[in-house]
Design an enzyme around this catalytic site. Structure first.
Site: not given
Ligand code: F6R
Length: 234
Positions: A67, A136, A138, A143
């Site tokens: 992303d 959540n 994702h 989401e």
């Molecule tokens: C980032 C992504 C997100 C993160 C998720 C967890 O490329 O795709 O899904 O992996 O938000 O983020 P952290 O590791 O910062 O808790």
């Protein structure tokens, strides 16, 4: 699903780096799906070390990031372009034509998303997809929703995601409200998947692994994938 519980972040990073290194050693021309965020930082650090110690060669590896925020210039320190360059790409011998990150500045976002999925297909699909997970549920920026979205698309970020991301920005008002993300279908098409979750994510990991498959917990669809490894701190 292959579930591995580890006691701390160091072990998580080591375990995940070993799995990724194994993939590259088995298939030097692997196509990797990469994630950003705080969780993979220790993994990238270890991969860089393995490269510096001449144990790993990235010259034939291709990568596709999950992303990118919409509206952020690649030079912006909060962009995922900047993150990947500084934490991984600048430190290893990956061919710069072989790493891909969605262009969050694209004028035609829909065309950018289509082209991104096409490039993944042309590369032969993703061999190993690395995923973090939001509180959540994702994955990528898919989401909680009423249905699973298949391909790469523009996603409106959840308030909870914006709040969680704000720790990397000076001010919450600077956090982009939309992002381009691989879809759940793109992720599910990867040949194998490695989901990593650090401290504080036990509850969402339980829901993901043992709960009902529900688009309100996007990661729960991973239960249907035939080759998923979950490494989490518990
Ligand atoms: C980032 C992504 C997100 C993160 C998720 C967890 O490329 O795709 O899904 O992996 O938000 O983020 P952290 O590791 O910062 O808790």
């Amino acid at each position: 699903m292959n579930i591995i519980q580890v006691s701390d972040y160091q072990k998580l990073s080591e375990m995940a780096a070993v799995i990724i290194a194994g993939q590259i050693l088995r298939k030097p021309s692997s196509v990797l799906g990469l994630a950003t965020g705080s969780t993979p930082l220790g993994i990238y650090e270890r991969l860089v070390k393995l490269y510096q110690e001449k144990c790993l060669n990235f010259s034939q590896v291709t990568s596709f990031n999950l992303d990118e925020y919409c509206g952020l210039d690649p030079q912006n320190h909060q962009s995922y372009h900047y993150y990947m360059q500084n934490h991984l790409f600048f430190h290893i011998n990956m061919d710069e034509t072989k790493f891909h990150i969605p262009n969050g500045l694209a004028e035609d976002i829909e065309a950018e998303c289509k082209a991104y999925d096409e490039k993944i297909k042309q590369a032969g699909g993703i061999d190993l997809q690395i995923l973090g997970i939001g509180h959540n549920g994702h994955i990528g920026f898919n989401e909680p929703a009423h249905s699973f979205l298949y391909g790469t698309h523009q996603e409106i970020l959840d308030e909870s995601t914006i709040k969680a991301s704000s720790r990397f920005f000076e001010d919450i008002s600077q956090v982009p409200t939309t992002a381009i993300s691989m879809g759940i279908g793109t992720i599910m098409e990867a040949k194998s998947i490695l989901l990593v979750a650090s401290e504080g994510k036990q509850e969402i990991i339980q829901k993901t692994v043992y709960g009902p498959i529900d688009p309100q917990v996007p990661a729960s669809l991973l239960q249907l994938h035939k080759d998923v490894t979950v490494v989490y701190v518990g």
